[in-house]
Scaffold this motif. Structure first.
Motif, short mmCIF file in Angstrom:
data_model
loop_
_atom_site.label_atom_id
_atom_site.label_comp_id
_atom_site.label_asym_id
_atom_site.label_seq_id
_atom_site.Cartn_x
_atom_site.Cartn_y
_atom_site.Cartn_z
N ASP A 133 0.83 -1.21 0.00
CA ASP A 133 0.00 0.00 0.00
C ASP A 133 0.86 1.25 0.00
O ASP A 133 0.52 2.26 -0.65
CB ASP A 133 -0.92 0.00 1.22
CG ASP A 133 -2.06 -0.98 1.07
OD1 ASP A 133 -2.25 -1.50 -0.04
OD2 ASP A 133 -2.76 -1.24 2.07
N GLY A 134 1.96 1.22 0.76
CA GLY A 134 2.85 2.38 0.80
C GLY A 134 3.46 2.68 -0.56
O GLY A 134 3.55 3.83 -0.98
N ILE A 135 3.85 1.62 -1.25
CA ILE A 135 4.44 1.79 -2.58
C ILE A 135 3.42 2.38 -3.55
O ILE A 135 3.68 3.37 -4.24
CB ILE A 135 4.98 0.44 -3.11
CG1 ILE A 135 6.15 -0.04 -2.26
CG2 ILE A 135 5.40 0.58 -4.57
CD1 ILE A 135 6.56 -1.47 -2.54
N VAL A 136 2.25 1.74 -3.62
CA VAL A 136 1.25 2.14 -4.61
C VAL A 136 0.70 3.54 -4.35
O VAL A 136 0.65 4.39 -5.26
CB VAL A 136 0.09 1.12 -4.65
CG1 VAL A 136 -1.03 1.61 -5.58
CG2 VAL A 136 0.60 -0.23 -5.13
N SER A 137 0.28 3.79 -3.11
CA SER A 137 -0.37 5.08 -2.82
C SER A 137 0.61 6.25 -2.95
O SER A 137 0.27 7.29 -3.53
CB SER A 137 -0.99 5.06 -1.42
OG SER A 137 0.01 4.85 -0.44
N THR A 138 1.82 6.07 -2.45
CA THR A 138 2.80 7.17 -2.55
C THR A 138 3.28 7.35 -3.97
O THR A 138 3.49 8.48 -4.43
CB THR A 138 3.99 6.90 -1.61
OG1 THR A 138 3.50 6.67 -0.28
CG2 THR A 138 4.94 8.09 -1.59
N ALA A 139 3.46 6.25 -4.70
CA ALA A 139 3.87 6.36 -6.10
C ALA A 139 2.82 7.10 -6.92
O ALA A 139 3.15 7.99 -7.72
CB ALA A 139 4.10 4.96 -6.69
N GLY A 140 1.56 6.74 -6.71
CA GLY A 140 0.50 7.44 -7.42
C GLY A 140 0.48 8.92 -7.10
O GLY A 140 0.30 9.76 -7.98
N LEU A 141 0.70 9.23 -5.83
CA LEU A 141 0.68 10.63 -5.40
C LEU A 141 1.82 11.44 -6.02
O LEU A 141 1.60 12.50 -6.62
CB LEU A 141 0.76 10.70 -3.87
CG LEU A 141 0.77 12.09 -3.23
CD1 LEU A 141 -0.50 12.85 -3.56
CD2 LEU A 141 0.94 11.97 -1.72
N VAL A 142 3.05 10.93 -5.89
CA VAL A 142 4.19 11.71 -6.37
C VAL A 142 4.25 11.76 -7.90
O VAL A 142 4.68 12.76 -8.48
CB VAL A 142 5.52 11.18 -5.79
CG1 VAL A 142 5.56 11.36 -4.28
CG2 VAL A 142 5.78 9.73 -6.17
N THR A 177 10.76 6.13 -11.67
CA THR A 177 9.79 5.78 -10.62
C THR A 177 8.91 4.63 -11.07
O THR A 177 8.64 3.70 -10.28
CB THR A 177 8.93 7.00 -10.26
OG1 THR A 177 9.78 8.07 -9.84
CG2 THR A 177 7.97 6.66 -9.13
N PHE A 178 8.45 4.67 -12.29
CA PHE A 178 7.62 3.57 -12.82
C PHE A 178 8.35 2.24 -12.70
O PHE A 178 7.80 1.25 -12.21
CB PHE A 178 7.25 3.85 -14.29
CG PHE A 178 5.87 4.40 -14.47
CD1 PHE A 178 4.83 3.56 -14.80
CD2 PHE A 178 5.61 5.75 -14.30
CE1 PHE A 178 3.54 4.05 -14.97
CE2 PHE A 178 4.34 6.27 -14.46
CZ PHE A 178 3.30 5.42 -14.80
N VAL A 179 9.60 2.21 -13.16
CA VAL A 179 10.37 0.96 -13.15
C VAL A 179 10.61 0.49 -11.71
O VAL A 179 10.41 -0.68 -11.38
CB VAL A 179 11.71 1.14 -13.89
CG1 VAL A 179 12.59 -0.10 -13.71
CG2 VAL A 179 11.48 1.42 -15.36
N GLY A 226 -2.10 -3.54 -11.04
CA GLY A 226 -2.80 -2.56 -10.21
C GLY A 226 -1.96 -1.32 -9.96
O GLY A 226 -2.45 -0.19 -10.04
N GLY A 227 -0.67 -1.52 -9.66
CA GLY A 227 0.22 -0.39 -9.42
C GLY A 227 0.43 0.45 -10.66
O GLY A 227 0.43 1.69 -10.61
N ALA A 228 0.61 -0.22 -11.80
CA ALA A 228 0.80 0.51 -13.06
C ALA A 228 -0.44 1.32 -13.41
O ALA A 228 -0.34 2.48 -13.86
CB ALA A 228 1.12 -0.49 -14.18
N LEU A 229 -1.60 0.73 -13.20
CA LEU A 229 -2.85 1.44 -13.49
C LEU A 229 -3.00 2.67 -12.60
O LEU A 229 -3.40 3.75 -13.06
CB LEU A 229 -4.04 0.49 -13.29
CG LEU A 229 -5.43 1.07 -13.56
CD1 LEU A 229 -5.54 1.52 -15.01
CD2 LEU A 229 -6.51 0.04 -13.24
#
Length: 240
Positions: free
Chosen positions: A34-43, A187-189, A220-223
Motif C-alpha cells: 500500500d505504501g508503494i502504490v499510494s505514494t507512487a500514485g501521489l508523487v 519511478t515507474f520501473v 494494479g500499481g501501473a494502473l
C-alpha cells in the motif's frame, strides 16, 4: 528410525507462535504494498503537474505520514475487534467447561468421532486431552483457536505502519533522485519491480500461485500511476 508422530517435518508449520508470526508478516507485506502504490500514485501525479522538487517532496511526505498512521490505526482496530471476538468465545467455552464438564467431554468425543475415529477411540482421545489441558483441547477442536497465540493488535499495527513507511520511501526517493526528465520513468520501473517483489512474498506466505499474485499487484500499481499521471497532466495544463 525417527518417530514421525513425535518429530514434525522441518518444512511443516508447527508451533504456537505461527499464527502470530503470519499475522504481522501479512500486515507488513500489505502495508509495504500500500505504501508503494499510494505514494507512487501521489508523487507521479504531482510530478506530472509540476517539476518543483519541493512540491513533490511535500506531497510525498504528507502522503507517507497520513498513510502510515491510517494503516496503523486501521490494522489496530481490525485486529482488536478480532481479538475481542476470540476472547469472548474462549470465555464462553471456559464457562461451559466449568458448568457442565461431562457434556463438554461428550462434545469433544463427538468431534473426533465425526473426524473418522471409532466411538471408543474418540472417547479415549477426548479423555486424555481433557486430562492434559481441557480448555486448550476444546478451544482448538471446537473453535479452531489456540488460547496461547491470539492475534496481537499492537504487533500488527506497528508492522503495518513501519512497512508502509518503508514502502512509501521507495517511490519518494525514486522520483526525487534522478534528473527531472527521468523522474517518472525511473519511478515507474522502481515501483513495478518493488511490487513484483511484494507480490511474490505475499504469494509465498499465502501458499498461492506466485505468477498470479505478481501480475495482480503489478498491473494494479501501473494502473494507479497511469491514472494519477493523467490527472496531474490535466491539472498542470489547466494551471490548477
Amino acid at each position: 528410525m525417527v518417530d514421525s508422530t513425535e518429530t514434525p517435518h522441518p518444512r511443516e508449520p508447527h508451533g504456537t507462535g505461527l499464527a502470530s508470526r503470519l499475522n504481522w508478516l501479512r500486515a507488513g507485506v500489505l502495508g509495504a504494498n500500500d505504501g508503494i502504490v499510494s505514494t507512487a500514485g501521489l508523487v507521479v501525479g504531482v510530478a506530472a503537474a509540476t517539476t518543483g522538487a519541493d512540491e513533490i517532496f511535500t506531497a510525498g511526505i504528507a502522503g507517507l505520514t497520513a498513510g502510515a498512521i491510517s494503516m496503523a490505526v486501521g490494522e489496530y482496530v481490525s485486529v482488536s475487534t478480532q481479538r475481542d471476538s476470540e476472547r469472548a468465545v474462549l470465555a464462553q467455552e471456559r464457562r461451559e467447561l466449568r458448568e457442565d464438564p461431562d457434556y463438554e467431554l461428550a462434545e469433544l468425543a463427538g468431534i473426533y468421532r465425526a473426524k473418522g475415529l471409532s466411538a471408543e477411540t474418540a472417547r479415549k482421545v477426548a479423555e486424555e486431552l481433557t486430562a492434559h489441558d481441557a480448555f486448550t483441547a476444546h478451544a482448538e477442536a471446537e473453535l479452531g483457536l489456540d488460547p496461547r497465540a491470539l492475534t496481537n493488535p499492537w504487533q500488527a499495527a506497528l508492522s503495518s505502519a513501519v512497512a508502509f513507511t518503508l514502502g512509501a520511501l521507495l517511490p519518494l526517493i525514486a522520483i526525487l533522485t534522478p534528473p527531472v526528465t527521468a523522474r517518472i520513468p525511473v519511478t515507474f520501473v522502481a515501483v513495478l519491480v518493488a511490487l513484483a517483489l511484494t507480490g511474490s512474498i505475499s504469494a509465498r506466505l499465502g501458499g498461492s500461485r506466485r505468477s498470479r499474485a505478481v501480475v495482480r499487484v503489478v498491473v494494479g500499481g501501473a494502473l494507479a500511476m497511469c491514472v494519477t499521471y493523467g490527472i496531474g497532466q490535466l491539472a498542470g495544463v489547466a494551471g490548477i
